[in-house]
Design a protein around this motif. Structure first.
Motif, PDB file in Angstrom:
ATOM      1  N   ASN A  23      88.775  27.038  88.418  1.00  0.00           N
ATOM      2  CA  ASN A  23      87.877  26.291  87.538  1.00  0.00           C
ATOM      3  C   ASN A  23      86.407  26.587  87.828  1.00  0.00           C
ATOM      4  OD1 ASN A  23      89.915  24.984  86.175  1.00  0.00           O
ATOM      5  ND2 ASN A  23      90.019  23.337  87.673  1.00  0.00           N
ATOM      6  N   GLY A  24      86.161  27.244  88.967  1.00  0.00           N
ATOM      7  CA  GLY A  24      84.786  27.565  89.360  1.00  0.00           C
ATOM      8  C   GLY A  24      84.384  28.916  88.833  1.00  0.00           C
ATOM      9  N   ASP A  25      84.191  29.845  89.758  1.00  0.00           N
ATOM     10  CA  ASP A  25      83.750  31.168  89.325  1.00  0.00           C
ATOM     11  C   ASP A  25      84.882  31.950  88.671  1.00  0.00           C
ATOM     12  OD1 ASP A  25      85.310  32.067  91.437  1.00  0.00           O
ATOM     13  OD2 ASP A  25      83.636  32.745  92.653  1.00  0.00           O
ATOM     14  N   GLY A  26      86.123  31.528  88.929  1.00  0.00           N
ATOM     15  CA  GLY A  26      87.266  32.149  88.266  1.00  0.00           C
ATOM     16  C   GLY A  26      87.468  33.604  88.605  1.00  0.00           C
ATOM     17  N   SER A  27      86.760  34.115  89.607  1.00  0.00           N
ATOM     18  CA  SER A  27      86.900  35.531  89.919  1.00  0.00           C
ATOM     19  C   SER A  27      87.966  35.731  90.989  1.00  0.00           C
ATOM     20  CB  SER A  27      85.571  36.113  90.388  1.00  0.00           C
ATOM     21  OG  SER A  27      85.147  35.480  91.569  1.00  0.00           O
ATOM     22  N   PHE A  28      88.970  36.458  90.624  1.00  0.00           N
ATOM     23  CA  PHE A  28      90.053  36.777  91.534  1.00  0.00           C
ATOM     24  C   PHE A  28      90.247  38.285  91.519  1.00  0.00           C
ATOM     25  CE2 PHE A  28      91.110  32.450  90.283  1.00  0.00           C
ATOM     26  CZ  PHE A  28      91.474  31.883  91.482  1.00  0.00           C
ATOM     27  N   ILE A  29      90.449  38.850  92.664  1.00  0.00           N
ATOM     28  CA  ILE A  29      90.854  40.246  92.722  1.00  0.00           C
ATOM     29  C   ILE A  29      92.361  40.214  92.850  1.00  0.00           C
ATOM     30  CG2 ILE A  29      90.794  42.377  94.049  1.00  0.00           C
ATOM     31  CD1 ILE A  29      87.977  41.586  94.951  1.00  0.00           C
ATOM     32  N   ILE A  30      93.031  40.836  91.913  1.00  0.00           N
ATOM     33  CA  ILE A  30      94.489  40.821  91.910  1.00  0.00           C
ATOM     34  C   ILE A  30      94.967  42.012  92.718  1.00  0.00           C
ATOM     35  CG2 ILE A  30      96.550  40.816  90.471  1.00  0.00           C
ATOM     36  CD1 ILE A  30      94.704  39.869  88.179  1.00  0.00           C
ATOM     37  N   HIS A  31      95.593  41.752  93.848  1.00  0.00           N
ATOM     38  CA  HIS A  31      96.071  42.817  94.716  1.00  0.00           C
ATOM     39  C   HIS A  31      97.345  43.425  94.152  1.00  0.00           C
ATOM     40  CE1 HIS A  31      93.039  41.624  97.487  1.00  0.00           C
ATOM     41  NE2 HIS A  31      93.588  40.442  97.717  1.00  0.00           N
ATOM     42  N   GLY A  32      97.477  44.720  94.316  1.00  0.00           N
ATOM     43  CA  GLY A  32      98.696  45.408  93.909  1.00  0.00           C
ATOM     44  C   GLY A  32      98.767  45.734  92.436  1.00  0.00           C
ATOM     45  N   ILE A  33      97.718  45.463  91.657  1.00  0.00           N
ATOM     46  CA  ILE A  33      97.717  45.777  90.241  1.00  0.00           C
ATOM     47  C   ILE A  33      96.549  46.708  89.983  1.00  0.00           C
ATOM     48  CG2 ILE A  33      97.472  44.844  87.916  1.00  0.00           C
ATOM     49  CD1 ILE A  33      98.696  42.268  88.967  1.00  0.00           C
ATOM     50  N   SER A  34      96.804  47.838  89.362  1.00  0.00           N
ATOM     51  CA  SER A  34      95.733  48.801  89.155  1.00  0.00           C
ATOM     52  C   SER A  34      94.885  48.407  87.962  1.00  0.00           C
ATOM     53  CB  SER A  34      96.321  50.198  88.950  1.00  0.00           C
ATOM     54  OG  SER A  34      97.148  50.203  87.819  1.00  0.00           O
ATOM     55  N   ALA A  35      93.592  48.643  88.068  1.00  0.00           N
ATOM     56  CA  ALA A  35      92.675  48.367  86.970  1.00  0.00           C
ATOM     57  C   ALA A  35      92.640  49.557  86.030  1.00  0.00           C
ATOM     58  CB  ALA A  35      91.280  48.079  87.514  1.00  0.00           C
ATOM     59  N   SER A  36      91.926  49.427  84.905  1.00  0.00           N
ATOM     60  CA  SER A  36      91.976  50.458  83.873  1.00  0.00           C
ATOM     61  C   SER A  36      91.190  51.713  84.233  1.00  0.00           C
ATOM     62  CB  SER A  36      91.461  49.893  82.552  1.00  0.00           C
ATOM     63  OG  SER A  36      90.148  49.410  82.738  1.00  0.00           O
ATOM     64  N   SER A  37      90.130  51.595  85.026  1.00  0.00           N
ATOM     65  CA  SER A  37      89.366  52.797  85.345  1.00  0.00           C
ATOM     66  C   SER A  37      89.310  53.011  86.843  1.00  0.00           C
ATOM     67  CB  SER A  37      87.945  52.682  84.786  1.00  0.00           C
ATOM     68  OG  SER A  37      87.232  51.719  85.523  1.00  0.00           O
ATOM     69  N   SER A  38      89.126  54.269  87.233  1.00  0.00           N
ATOM     70  CA  SER A  38      89.111  54.584  88.651  1.00  0.00           C
ATOM     71  C   SER A  38      87.859  54.037  89.322  1.00  0.00           C
ATOM     72  CB  SER A  38      89.221  56.090  88.870  1.00  0.00           C
ATOM     73  OG  SER A  38      88.117  56.741  88.242  1.00  0.00           O
ATOM     74  N   SER A  39      86.744  53.945  88.585  1.00  0.00           N
ATOM     75  CA  SER A  39      85.531  53.399  89.198  1.00  0.00           C
ATOM     76  C   SER A  39      85.712  51.922  89.521  1.00  0.00           C
ATOM     77  CB  SER A  39      84.325  53.600  88.286  1.00  0.00           C
ATOM     78  OG  SER A  39      84.494  52.874  87.092  1.00  0.00           O
ATOM     79  N   SER A  40      86.404  51.174  88.653  1.00  0.00           N
ATOM     80  CA  SER A  40      86.618  49.762  88.959  1.00  0.00           C
ATOM     81  C   SER A  40      87.596  49.607  90.109  1.00  0.00           C
ATOM     82  CB  SER A  40      87.102  48.993  87.729  1.00  0.00           C
ATOM     83  OG  SER A  40      88.339  49.483  87.304  1.00  0.00           O
ATOM     84  N   ASN A  41      88.568  50.529  90.242  1.00  0.00           N
ATOM     85  CA  ASN A  41      89.462  50.497  91.394  1.00  0.00           C
ATOM     86  C   ASN A  41      88.673  50.685  92.679  1.00  0.00           C
ATOM     87  OD1 ASN A  41      91.902  50.017  90.224  1.00  0.00           O
ATOM     88  ND2 ASN A  41      92.473  52.167  90.041  1.00  0.00           N
ATOM     89  N   GLN A  42      87.728  51.625  92.651  1.00  0.00           N
ATOM     90  CA  GLN A  42      86.927  51.884  93.826  1.00  0.00           C
ATOM     91  C   GLN A  42      86.069  50.666  94.152  1.00  0.00           C
ATOM     92  OE1 GLN A  42      84.478  55.340  93.466  1.00  0.00           O
ATOM     93  NE2 GLN A  42      83.742  55.232  95.571  1.00  0.00           N
ATOM     94  N   GLU A  43      85.480  50.038  93.128  1.00  0.00           N
ATOM     95  CA  GLU A  43      84.675  48.842  93.349  1.00  0.00           C
ATOM     96  C   GLU A  43      85.523  47.717  93.931  1.00  0.00           C
ATOM     97  OE1 GLU A  43      82.886  47.809  89.646  1.00  0.00           O
ATOM     98  OE2 GLU A  43      81.793  49.704  89.503  1.00  0.00           O
ATOM     99  N   GLU A  44      86.737  47.543  93.405  1.00  0.00           N
ATOM    100  CA  GLU A  44      87.629  46.503  93.920  1.00  0.00           C
ATOM    101  C   GLU A  44      87.956  46.750  95.376  1.00  0.00           C
ATOM    102  OE1 GLU A  44      91.223  45.643  91.834  1.00  0.00           O
ATOM    103  OE2 GLU A  44      90.190  45.597  89.908  1.00  0.00           O
ATOM    104  N   GLU A  45      88.239  48.023  95.711  1.00  0.00           N
ATOM    105  CA  GLU A  45      88.599  48.363  97.081  1.00  0.00           C
ATOM    106  C   GLU A  45      87.423  48.065  98.014  1.00  0.00           C
ATOM    107  OE1 GLU A  45      91.271  49.004  99.786  1.00  0.00           O
ATOM    108  OE2 GLU A  45      91.744  49.171  97.665  1.00  0.00           O
ATOM    109  N   GLU A  46      86.207  48.401  97.578  1.00  0.00           N
ATOM    110  CA  GLU A  46      85.038  48.122  98.393  1.00  0.00           C
ATOM    111  C   GLU A  46      84.850  46.611  98.565  1.00  0.00           C
ATOM    112  OE1 GLU A  46      81.842  50.118  96.440  1.00  0.00           O
ATOM    113  OE2 GLU A  46      82.578  52.107  96.990  1.00  0.00           O
ATOM    114  N   LEU A  47      85.028  45.868  97.479  1.00  0.00           N
ATOM    115  CA  LEU A  47      84.923  44.413  97.566  1.00  0.00           C
ATOM    116  C   LEU A  47      85.972  43.859  98.516  1.00  0.00           C
ATOM    117  CD1 LEU A  47      84.354  43.240  93.902  1.00  0.00           C
ATOM    118  CD2 LEU A  47      82.848  42.820  95.838  1.00  0.00           C
ATOM    119  N   ARG A  48      87.187  44.351  98.389  1.00  0.00           N
ATOM    120  CA  ARG A  48      88.281  43.868  99.218  1.00  0.00           C
ATOM    121  C   ARG A  48      87.990  44.139 100.683  1.00  0.00           C
ATOM    122  NH1 ARG A  48      92.814  46.575  97.014  1.00  0.00           N
ATOM    123  NH2 ARG A  48      92.467  45.347  95.169  1.00  0.00           N
ATOM    124  N   GLU A  49      87.552  45.361 100.992  1.00  0.00           N
ATOM    125  CA  GLU A  49      87.275  45.705 102.381  1.00  0.00           C
ATOM    126  C   GLU A  49      86.138  44.866 102.929  1.00  0.00           C
ATOM    127  OE1 GLU A  49      86.555  49.880 102.432  1.00  0.00           O
ATOM    128  OE2 GLU A  49      88.631  50.383 102.004  1.00  0.00           O
TER     129      GLU A  49
END
Length: 188
Positions: free
Chosen positions: A132-158
């Motif tokens: 209900n707040g920022d609503g931002s979740f990184i969904i682990h184990g699901i690939s995003a549509s572009s490789s740049s967003s995958n890289q951004e997610e991985e950096e955020l996750r790390e």
């Protein structure tokens, strides 16, 4: 990233009812949720017959509130910013907000949604409040549509993995009794 499609259903599902199909069985409480099917809660026996190869999480109870083990939910969802607790030696988090007791001492950290007192610098008291707040979740184990967003997610996750859990302080040293306990003197 938006919340996964199963999260809203998970948060609104009623758990710990008796399974209609296995009501006579010993472990017939509906305390499982399938992330693949995104349907109602089910019991231990339904899992082995209908959800054998699916991603399933088990819901537990703590003080009449639904919790999930961090070790299960963090595999599929970014839980950074959500207050975690150790209950029965397992780290858990609450699915939905809990009523805040009235009164008490002033606390510097509050849930950004419901105002519940928090420990440390967490932002939310539960998955429901984070949704209900920022609503931002990184969904682990699901690939995003572009490789740049995958890289951004991985950096955020790390970068955020270290911030998810503050270091657990060591337990206080146990005090040992000095000497042998003595009975009180007998008085007549």
């Amino acid at each position: 990233m938006l919340a996964p499609p199963w999260l809203e259903r998970l948060l609104s599902t009623s758990f710990f009812n008796i399974c209609r199909s296995h009501s006579d069985a010993a472990r017939s409480e509906c305390n499982m949720f399938c992330l693949d099917c995104n349907a109602d809660a089910f019991c231990f026996y339904c899992r082995s017959s209908k959800h054998e190869d699916h991603q399933v999480i088990q819901i537990r109870r703590s003080s009449y509130h639904d919790v999930v083990r961090v070790s299960e939910i963090q595999k599929v969802l970014d839980i950074s910013g959500v207050q975690t607790y150790v209950i029965n030696s397992a780290r858990v988090l609450f699915l939905n907000e809990r009523p805040q007791p009235k009164g008490g001492k002033a606390v510097s950290h509050l849930c950004q949604i419901c105002g519940r007192n928090l420990l440390d610098t967490f932002r939310f008291c539960s998955l429901g409040c984070k949704g209900n707040g920022d609503g931002s979740f990184i969904i682990h184990g699901i690939s995003a549509s572009s490789s740049s967003s995958n890289q951004e997610e991985e950096e955020l996750r790390e970068g955020s993995q270290q911030d998810i859990y503050p270091p657990t302080p060591p337990p206080p040293p146990r005090s040992r009794r000095k000497g042998i306990p003595q009975r009180a003197p007998f008085r007549s």
